[in-house]
Design an enzyme around this catalytic site. Structure first.
Site, mmCIF file in Angstrom:
data_model
loop_
_atom_site.group_PDB
_atom_site.id
_atom_site.type_symbol
_atom_site.label_atom_id
_atom_site.label_comp_id
_atom_site.label_asym_id
_atom_site.label_seq_id
_atom_site.Cartn_x
_atom_site.Cartn_y
_atom_site.Cartn_z
ATOM 1 N N HIS A 374 -9.843 2.824 -15.274
ATOM 2 C CA HIS A 374 -8.751 2.912 -14.301
ATOM 3 C C HIS A 374 -7.377 2.571 -14.863
ATOM 4 C CE1 HIS A 374 -10.740 3.775 -10.458
ATOM 5 N NE2 HIS A 374 -11.757 3.079 -10.908
ATOM 6 N N LYS A 565 3.763 0.120 -3.118
ATOM 7 C CA LYS A 565 2.671 -0.062 -4.075
ATOM 8 C C LYS A 565 2.810 -1.469 -4.640
ATOM 9 C CE LYS A 565 4.092 3.677 -6.092
ATOM 10 N NZ LYS A 565 2.902 4.494 -6.276
ATOM 11 N N ARG A 566 1.818 -1.913 -5.400
ATOM 12 C CA ARG A 566 1.950 -3.230 -6.022
ATOM 13 C C ARG A 566 3.215 -3.296 -6.867
ATOM 14 N NH1 ARG A 566 -0.946 -3.524 -9.708
ATOM 15 N NH2 ARG A 566 -1.805 -1.422 -9.610
ATOM 16 N N LYS A 571 5.556 0.412 -12.617
ATOM 17 C CA LYS A 571 5.763 1.235 -11.417
ATOM 18 C C LYS A 571 7.252 1.426 -11.105
ATOM 19 C CE LYS A 571 1.252 0.081 -9.426
ATOM 20 N NZ LYS A 571 0.652 1.416 -9.277
ATOM 21 N N THR A 673 -3.033 6.974 -5.775
ATOM 22 C CA THR A 673 -3.591 7.629 -4.576
ATOM 23 C C THR A 673 -2.589 7.585 -3.426
ATOM 24 O OG1 THR A 673 -4.731 5.550 -4.054
ATOM 25 C CG2 THR A 673 -6.030 7.286 -5.096
ATOM 26 N N LYS A 677 -1.609 10.360 -0.302
ATOM 27 C CA LYS A 677 -1.497 10.047 1.133
ATOM 28 C C LYS A 677 -0.174 10.542 1.703
ATOM 29 C CE LYS A 677 -4.427 6.140 0.129
ATOM 30 N NZ LYS A 677 -4.419 4.777 -0.426
#
Length: 839
Positions: A374, A565-566, A571, A673, A677
């Site tokens: 992952h 998101k985290r 990110k 993911t 969405k």
């Protein structure tokens, strides 16, 4: 709970014919009877003193009654037919709430809604009482939850195994301008969806020593299973999620007792039970803590014992005593490296308990296990110190050494004399403190290894696991992630679900590629207006929620620009923050210039020990405080930090999004993911060519997504050349202005050095190259604003996003795992309902 029924307009709105079905009179009567019985007998004698929680529990028990009969019948069906079973091992399951999802999958939501209306209750108020089951950090745990839903929906005999954490992912509170953490005591009111199974309690051994190949004098802790039913959609299949809770042995340590130290004896019991006390809140960062290793082995040991018990007790014929059929009846999927000790544990069971020869045992294990990777971030890969493993699991360390010796012998035969390759591929790393590389163990012990997006799978083959790909190219596969359309469209966006069903029917709920039938409707003005109307209603609901919670007036007509998101440097929430500051500066420079209003929402949790992530949150909050209170800016730009982002909040925010931010440095996000969405719910994406964004662009066409920045090859070339942030700082005036404002204390007037470390990181040691993508990002955001001014053109692109989402169903992902890794065939066959005769 007011006890006052919804207004007629609310009721009529909810009663519209929709994909959740028309409530049948008989169903309503039965549900109302069951509900009243639970209120009266199970909870309180007098409804006049019933609380909202009493009513929620009565509804949950009512729905559970419908679930349990199907659950029993499904398990009977598996016992009689003895299919190959799939076991999904994961340390995280980010389930969210269960009630509404269960009603939808059982087809009784409308009946429950009507039954509660008739007794003067609002089902939405009751649903809001349920606690989120936050047994995961983010994407990995939520993916596992989506996979469980899909495995049941496509008829696989599947079981999830994990840990029943007493405290899930922490509750995030924003205090004094930053994140604070509070414990998530999600079980304090009980959990109506789980069933304790004390008859299946199992012992788990740790510590001790090895004497002549035998593991002797270990400490024992018991694993108590709690089962949660996982219903498929409209097929009467109900699978099981089994979560283990740690229990101390019933007997006290007699030595302490004899010494009169009763308190110490009690405290030792608590130490054992601490194993399942709390979820580790780190994601994409390996922290070699002993408790974490205990959690991993605790889950693995209990699950392997349970798998062996079920295999041996198959109905067909006498109890199984041989294991030739094991790989034909059992598939074990390792969700990242966290459960990779299952390979060593299976070997221990086959060698030490079942007395199989090594080669036979190894053949069975490798044909049974498969591993999903992952992450490509080096700091996230698990490497356990040999000293810790040897102390806690001495027999397993011996087995790992034996696996490594036999494996390196094969490598040497394949690549004779290549000592550097042997060093790189060894399961045991010798540099500095000796460590066991768990990813290497997982690859060597599995018959299949997969990444979770096409780009990610290519990166692991050509980079982090290149040596293993050279050795076994046939092992490596791609399984692009997906999301369940039941929760992420049908449940969270009923307005859009109804609009879609009215045009193309309901087949898309279980065959998401049916959404492609919407593509011709981009030229249907009525459908475009309907999609716009649904989006605006969703935005108005969110705007009301934000005004109530944050006391910030949000303009529902503004662009909802959402980045949830985290919080992690890769990110690049900081890049988004720089864009906000750039927009702010442009407004301040020329307040009369045309400007497309935006409401920027950022949400996510930072690991408690991750200082830079917490500083990023603090900076975004500080920028928001200045922007939101500047009278020159007014309603043109608002910045909101969404406190305590979780599954339930995602279900509200995502349907209201106009723009989805997926802006990680190319080559760092395995898949994502959240991007899927947002796409499914009609948001447009601004993103890099990273993770699943690439495949999203392939599906929808490059004209329907906003792509910016470097690709993977360009990132690698820049790193090889040497990234110098100062070049971009000196070259780009708007960027320089942003950085100077942060470093001068413009956003932190009470502490001008508040964000000195953030600026220092960006200027001197930014691994994720923000400045290199800044100019492209700002230019792309200008294109976003330009398109948003043409609402019809925007809506047509949104419809193309929705219509192109079919590939990103977790049903498709799981069907690929089933056929290409687990060796089982999906089935859309519907089991008989409990009131129908069995075959």
């Amino acid at each position: 709970m007011s006890g006052v029924p919804p207004t007629n307009s609310e009721y009529e709105r909810r009663k519209q014919i929709s994909v959740r079905g028309i409530a049948q009179v008989e169903n309503v009567v039965n549900i109302k009877k069951t509900f009243n019985r639970h209120v009266h007998y199970t909870l309180v004698k007098d409804r006049n003193v019933a609380t909202a929680r009493d009513y929620y529990l009565a509804l949950a028990y009512t729905v559970r009654d419908h679930l349990v009969s199907r659950w029993i019948r499904t398990q009977q069906n598996y016992y009689e037919k003895d299919p190959k079973r799939v076991y999904y091992l994961s340390l995280e399951y980010y389930m969210g709430r269960t009630l509404q999802n269960t009603m939808i999958n059982l087809g009784i939501q409308s009946a429950c809604d009507e039954a509660l209306y008739q007794v003067g209750l609002d089902i939405e108020e009751l649903q809001d009482i349920e606690e989120d089951a936050g047994l995961g950090n983010g994407g990995l745990g939520r993916l596992a939850a989506c996979f469980l839903d899909s495995m049941a929906t496509i008829g696989l005999a599947a079981y999830g195994y994990g840990i029943r954490y007493e405290y899930g992912i922490f509750a995030q509170r924003i205090k004094n301008g930053g994140q604070t953490e509070e414990p998530d005591d999600w079980l304090r009111f009980g959990n109506p969806w789980e069933t304790a199974r004390p008859e299946y309690v199992l012992p788990v051994c740790m510590y001790g020593r090895v004497d002549g190949g035998n593991w002797v004098h270990p400490q024992v802790v018991f694993a108590m299973p709690y089962d949660t039913p996982i219903p498929g959609y409209a097929n009467n299949v109900v699978n099981t999620l089994r979560l283990w809770s740690a229990m101390s042995p019933s007997s006290f340590n007699l030595q302490f007792f004899n010494n009169g130290d009763y308190i110490q004896a009690v405290l030792d019991r608590n130490l054992a039970e601490n194993i399942s006390r709390v979820l580790y809140p780190n994601d994409n960062f390996f922290e070699g803590k002993e408790l974490r290793l205990k959690q991993q082995y605790f889950m693995v040991s209990a699950s392997v014992q349970d798998i062996m018990r079920r295999f041996k007790s198959a109905r067909n014929g006498p109890k199984r005593t041989t294991f030739e059929e094991f790989p034909n009846k059992v598939a074990i999927q390792l969700n990242d490296t966290h459960p990779s000790l299952a390979i060593a544990e299976l070997m221990r069971v086959f060698l030490d308990i079942e007395k199989l020869p090594w080669d036979t045992a190894w053949d069975i294990v490798t044909r049974t296990c498969a591993y999903t990777n992952h992450t490509v971030l080096p700091e996230a890969l698990e490497r356990w110190p040999v000293s810790m493993l040897g102390n806690m699991l001495p027999r397993h360390l011996e087995i790992i050494y034996d696996i490594n010796w036999k494996f390196l012998d094969k490598v040497n035969h394949r690549f004779p004399g290549d000592l550097e390759r042997l060093r790189r591929m060894s399961l045991v790393e010798e540099d500095g403190e000796k460590r066991v590389n768990m990813a290497h163990l997982a690859i060597v012990g599995s018959h299949a290894v997969n990444g979770v997006a096409a780009l990610h799978s290519e990166i692991i083959k050509r980079d982090i696991f290149k040596d293993f790909f050279d050795m076994w190219p046939e092992k490596f596969q791609n399984k692009t992630n997906g999301i369940t359309p039941r929760r992420w469209l049908l449940l969270c966006n009923p307005g859009l679900s109804d609009a879609i069903a009215e045009k193309i029917g309901e087949e898309w709920i279980t065959h998401l590629d049916e959404l492609a039938k919407l593509k011709p409707l981009v030229s249907d003005a009525n459908f475009v207006r309907t999609v716009q109307k649904v989006k605006q209603e969703n935005k108005m609901r969110v705007a009301q929620m934000l005004t109530k919670q944050y006391e910030i007036e949000v303009n529902p007509a503004s662009m909802f620009d959402i980045h949830v998101k985290r919080i992690h440097e890769y990110k690049r929430q900081l890049l988004n923050c720089l864009h906000v500051i750039t927009m702010y500066n442009r407004i301040k420079k020329d307040p009369s210039a045309p400007f497309v209003p935006r409401t920027v929402m950022v949400g996510g949790k930072a690991a408690p020990g991750y200082h830079m992530a917490k500083q990023i949150i603090r900076l975004i909050l500080a920028v928001g405080n200045i922007v939101n209170n500047d009278p020159v800016v007014g309603n043109k730009l608002k910045v909101i930090y969404l406190e305590n982002y979780r599954v339930t909040l995602a279900e509200r925010i995502i349907p209201a999004a106009d723009l989805s931010e997926q802006i990680s440095t190319a080559g760092t996000e395995a898949s994502g993911t959240g991007n899927m969405k947002f796409m499914l719910n009609g948001a447009l994406t601004i993103g890099t060519l990273d993770g699943a964004n690439i495949e999203m662009r392939e599906e929808m066409g490059e004209e329907n997504i906003f792509i910016f920045g470097m690709n993977v090859d360009e990132v690698e070339a820049l790193k090889a050349r040497g990234y110098n942030a100062h070049e971009y700082y000196n070259k780009l005036p708007e960027l320089r202005q942003c950085i100077d404002m942060i470093s001068s204390g413009y956003f932190s007037p009470h502490d001008v050095n508040q964000f000195k470390d953030v600026v220092d990181m960006l200027m001197n040691h930014d691994r994720f190259l923000l400045f290199a993508d800044y100019e492209s990002y700002i230019r792309c955001q200008d294109e976003v604003s330009k398109l948003y001014m043409n609402q019809d053109a925007w809506a047509r692109k949104a419809i193309m996003n929705i219509a192109s989402s079919g590939k990103f169903s977790s049903d498709r992902t799981i069907a690929e795992y089933a056929r290409e890794i687990w060796g089982v065939e999906p089935s859309m066959e519907k089991l008989p309902a409990p009131h129908e005769p069995r075959e």
